[in-house]
Write a protein that holds these residues in place. Structure first.
Motif, mmCIF file in Angstrom:
data_model
loop_
_atom_site.group_PDB
_atom_site.id
_atom_site.type_symbol
_atom_site.label_atom_id
_atom_site.label_comp_id
_atom_site.label_asym_id
_atom_site.label_seq_id
_atom_site.Cartn_x
_atom_site.Cartn_y
_atom_site.Cartn_z
ATOM 1 N N LYS A 23 11.193 9.128 -32.415
ATOM 2 C CA LYS A 23 10.952 9.804 -33.677
ATOM 3 C C LYS A 23 11.797 11.055 -33.863
ATOM 4 O O LYS A 23 11.780 11.651 -34.934
ATOM 5 C CB LYS A 23 9.477 10.186 -33.791
ATOM 6 C CG LYS A 23 8.535 8.993 -33.938
ATOM 7 C CD LYS A 23 7.090 9.445 -33.997
ATOM 8 C CE LYS A 23 6.139 8.273 -34.127
ATOM 9 N NZ LYS A 23 4.715 8.705 -34.095
ATOM 10 N N ARG A 24 12.536 11.466 -32.833
ATOM 11 C CA ARG A 24 13.331 12.687 -32.954
ATOM 12 C C ARG A 24 14.366 12.530 -34.059
ATOM 13 O O ARG A 24 15.037 11.514 -34.172
ATOM 14 C CB ARG A 24 14.025 13.025 -31.629
ATOM 15 C CG ARG A 24 13.064 13.440 -30.531
ATOM 16 C CD ARG A 24 13.809 14.005 -29.329
ATOM 17 N NE ARG A 24 14.496 15.248 -29.654
ATOM 18 C CZ ARG A 24 13.903 16.424 -29.752
ATOM 19 N NH1 ARG A 24 12.609 16.522 -29.578
ATOM 20 N NH2 ARG A 24 14.603 17.511 -30.028
ATOM 21 N N LYS A 25 14.455 13.549 -34.876
ATOM 22 C CA LYS A 25 15.402 13.537 -35.983
ATOM 23 C C LYS A 25 16.775 13.988 -35.500
ATOM 24 O O LYS A 25 16.885 14.847 -34.626
ATOM 25 C CB LYS A 25 14.914 14.453 -37.105
ATOM 26 C CG LYS A 25 13.584 14.030 -37.715
ATOM 27 C CD LYS A 25 13.125 15.061 -38.741
ATOM 28 C CE LYS A 25 11.766 14.692 -39.306
ATOM 29 N NZ LYS A 25 11.259 15.723 -40.239
ATOM 30 N N GLN A 26 17.798 13.426 -36.077
ATOM 31 C CA GLN A 26 19.176 13.780 -35.766
ATOM 32 C C GLN A 26 19.766 14.429 -37.016
ATOM 33 O O GLN A 26 19.999 13.749 -38.018
ATOM 34 C CB GLN A 26 19.983 12.543 -35.370
ATOM 35 C CG GLN A 26 19.331 11.689 -34.288
ATOM 36 C CD GLN A 26 19.223 12.420 -32.970
ATOM 37 O OE1 GLN A 26 20.219 12.937 -32.450
ATOM 38 N NE2 GLN A 26 18.031 12.472 -32.397
ATOM 39 N N ALA A 45 30.813 16.835 -44.729
ATOM 40 C CA ALA A 45 29.396 16.634 -44.444
ATOM 41 C C ALA A 45 29.025 15.160 -44.505
ATOM 42 O O ALA A 45 28.327 14.636 -43.624
ATOM 43 C CB ALA A 45 28.550 17.435 -45.428
ATOM 44 N N ASP A 46 29.508 14.477 -45.524
ATOM 45 C CA ASP A 46 29.175 13.062 -45.704
ATOM 46 C C ASP A 46 29.774 12.198 -44.599
ATOM 47 O O ASP A 46 29.113 11.288 -44.077
ATOM 48 C CB ASP A 46 29.662 12.584 -47.066
ATOM 49 C CG ASP A 46 29.189 11.183 -47.388
ATOM 50 O OD1 ASP A 46 27.968 10.997 -47.560
ATOM 51 O OD2 ASP A 46 30.028 10.266 -47.454
ATOM 52 N N GLN A 47 31.017 12.477 -44.215
ATOM 53 C CA GLN A 47 31.678 11.686 -43.175
ATOM 54 C C GLN A 47 30.995 11.859 -41.817
ATOM 55 O O GLN A 47 30.821 10.888 -41.080
ATOM 56 C CB GLN A 47 33.151 12.088 -43.075
ATOM 57 C CG GLN A 47 34.027 11.554 -44.187
ATOM 58 C CD GLN A 47 34.230 10.059 -44.090
ATOM 59 O OE1 GLN A 47 34.640 9.545 -43.053
ATOM 60 N NE2 GLN A 47 33.924 9.340 -45.158
ATOM 61 N N VAL A 48 30.623 13.078 -41.477
ATOM 62 C CA VAL A 48 29.930 13.309 -40.208
ATOM 63 C C VAL A 48 28.587 12.589 -40.203
ATOM 64 O O VAL A 48 28.205 11.951 -39.217
ATOM 65 C CB VAL A 48 29.736 14.816 -39.940
ATOM 66 C CG1 VAL A 48 28.812 15.036 -38.743
ATOM 67 C CG2 VAL A 48 31.083 15.481 -39.684
ATOM 68 N N GLN A 49 27.873 12.674 -41.318
ATOM 69 C CA GLN A 49 26.579 11.993 -41.407
ATOM 70 C C GLN A 49 26.744 10.485 -41.190
ATOM 71 O O GLN A 49 25.983 9.871 -40.432
ATOM 72 C CB GLN A 49 25.939 12.274 -42.780
ATOM 73 C CG GLN A 49 24.510 11.748 -42.930
ATOM 74 C CD GLN A 49 24.436 10.295 -43.339
ATOM 75 O OE1 GLN A 49 25.271 9.823 -44.111
ATOM 76 N NE2 GLN A 49 23.438 9.577 -42.839
ATOM 77 N N GLN A 50 27.742 9.911 -41.832
ATOM 78 C CA GLN A 50 27.952 8.470 -41.739
ATOM 79 C C GLN A 50 28.434 8.056 -40.352
ATOM 80 O O GLN A 50 27.923 7.105 -39.757
ATOM 81 C CB GLN A 50 28.978 8.023 -42.799
ATOM 82 C CG GLN A 50 28.513 8.199 -44.240
ATOM 83 C CD GLN A 50 27.431 7.218 -44.641
ATOM 84 O OE1 GLN A 50 27.306 6.160 -44.053
ATOM 85 N NE2 GLN A 50 26.646 7.581 -45.634
ATOM 86 N N GLN A 51 29.418 8.776 -39.822
ATOM 87 C CA GLN A 51 30.022 8.372 -38.558
ATOM 88 C C GLN A 51 29.096 8.563 -37.360
ATOM 89 O O GLN A 51 29.123 7.771 -36.406
ATOM 90 C CB GLN A 51 31.331 9.132 -38.337
ATOM 91 C CG GLN A 51 32.425 8.755 -39.333
ATOM 92 C CD GLN A 51 33.746 9.427 -39.029
ATOM 93 O OE1 GLN A 51 34.149 9.552 -37.874
ATOM 94 N NE2 GLN A 51 34.437 9.880 -40.064
ATOM 95 N N LEU A 52 28.269 9.594 -37.393
ATOM 96 C CA LEU A 52 27.353 9.842 -36.273
ATOM 97 C C LEU A 52 25.972 9.244 -36.510
ATOM 98 O O LEU A 52 25.120 9.290 -35.625
ATOM 99 C CB LEU A 52 27.229 11.345 -36.011
ATOM 100 C CG LEU A 52 28.508 12.077 -35.610
ATOM 101 C CD1 LEU A 52 28.195 13.525 -35.228
ATOM 102 C CD2 LEU A 52 29.207 11.365 -34.455
ATOM 103 N N HIS A 91 21.507 11.577 -51.216
ATOM 104 C CA HIS A 91 20.252 11.811 -50.496
ATOM 105 C C HIS A 91 20.463 12.070 -49.008
ATOM 106 O O HIS A 91 19.528 12.451 -48.303
ATOM 107 C CB HIS A 91 19.298 10.615 -50.684
ATOM 108 C CG HIS A 91 19.775 9.360 -50.013
ATOM 109 N ND1 HIS A 91 20.651 8.478 -50.627
ATOM 110 C CD2 HIS A 91 19.508 8.842 -48.789
ATOM 111 C CE1 HIS A 91 20.907 7.468 -49.807
ATOM 112 N NE2 HIS A 91 20.224 7.655 -48.691
ATOM 113 N N ASN A 92 21.694 11.855 -48.513
ATOM 114 C CA ASN A 92 21.988 12.122 -47.099
ATOM 115 C C ASN A 92 22.323 13.593 -46.838
ATOM 116 O O ASN A 92 22.456 14.002 -45.688
ATOM 117 C CB ASN A 92 23.153 11.255 -46.620
ATOM 118 C CG ASN A 92 22.801 9.787 -46.580
ATOM 119 O OD1 ASN A 92 21.693 9.410 -46.201
ATOM 120 N ND2 ASN A 92 23.737 8.936 -46.987
ATOM 121 N N LEU A 93 22.496 14.359 -47.907
ATOM 122 C CA LEU A 93 22.816 15.776 -47.784
ATOM 123 C C LEU A 93 21.661 16.612 -48.320
ATOM 124 O O LEU A 93 20.961 16.203 -49.233
ATOM 125 C CB LEU A 93 24.097 16.105 -48.555
ATOM 126 C CG LEU A 93 25.355 15.314 -48.190
ATOM 127 C CD1 LEU A 93 26.554 15.820 -48.990
ATOM 128 C CD2 LEU A 93 25.642 15.377 -46.694
#
Length: 214
Positions: A23-26, A45-52, A91-93
């Motif tokens: 359940k830990r959030k990343q 911000a979007d690329q880091v969210q997607q790639q990781l 919604h990812n940011l």
């Protein structure tokens, strides 16, 4: 009977720990003055969210950056409003306003200590440009900071990736855009179309921001 009970309790504890880990959030953190926020910030911000595969990336505006050469900036309410407009369709940011609420100079160690204490179920990934990695030894309480967050470095041309610190390196499309250049364009009456979100452009025009370049 006692042995079976102990075994059952141990099994229950193991299951609970496994569920807690799952359940830990990343969560990513991209700090900056965002004066104003531009498309390169959003792409990063979007690329880091997607790639990781992070749950979210929070853009975190500073109140006062801890630089010796303090930079002029507009009121934080405008920077916050522009951030809200810029990320409204993703919604990812999200936005982390902790440094605006705390006020004063913003040291990353103090911020990450507060965030980890307030959110013990979250693993943080602090995003910095590759040009900043070489300055990490000079950061306030850097060794303690390394225990609070994972660092994500954005590869930059002409900057090395060798560092004594553990860095997660990410490739992001290079966009030679800066808030300084944008402010100068606005001051000189030049277009910022495609450099800023349309909603941010409209906000700047409505509030007549940066007409003096700051």
């Amino acid at each position: 009977m006692g042995t079976n009970t102990n075994a059952a309790l141990k099994a229950e504890v193991i299951v609970e720990e496994a569920e807690l880990f799952q359940k830990r959030k990343q969560v990513g953190i991209l700090g900056g003055n965002f004066n104003p926020v531009h498309v390169a910030h959003l792409v990063m911000a979007d690329q880091v969210q997607q790639q990781l595969g992070l749950d979210k990336v929070y853009l975190m505006p500073t109140y006062l950056p801890p630089h010796i050469d303090e930079k002029k900036t507009i009121d934080s309410k405008h920077r916050l409003a522009m951030l809200e407009l810029a990320i409204s369709d993703n919604h990812n940011l999200a936005i982390e306003p902790i440094e605006l609420f705390r006020k004063g100079k913003s040291y990353t160690y103090d911020t990450m200590k507060a965030l980890t204490q307030n959110n013990p179920d979250t693993d943080y990934y602090f995003i910095i440009g590759g040009d900043m990695v070489e300055y990490l030894p000079k950061w306030y309480k850097i060794d303690e900071l390394m225990t609070l967050t994972n660092f994500v470095g954005i590869r930059r041309p002409h900057y090395g990736t060798v560092t004594p610190y553990p860095i997660i390196w990410v490739d992001v499309p290079q966009m030679d855009i800066s808030s300084t250049v944008i402010r100068e364009k606005i001051k000189n009456g030049c277009s910022t179309r495609y450099l800023l979100s349309d909603s941010v452009i409209h906000y700047i025009e409505e509030k007549e921001l940066y007409v003096d370049g700051f």
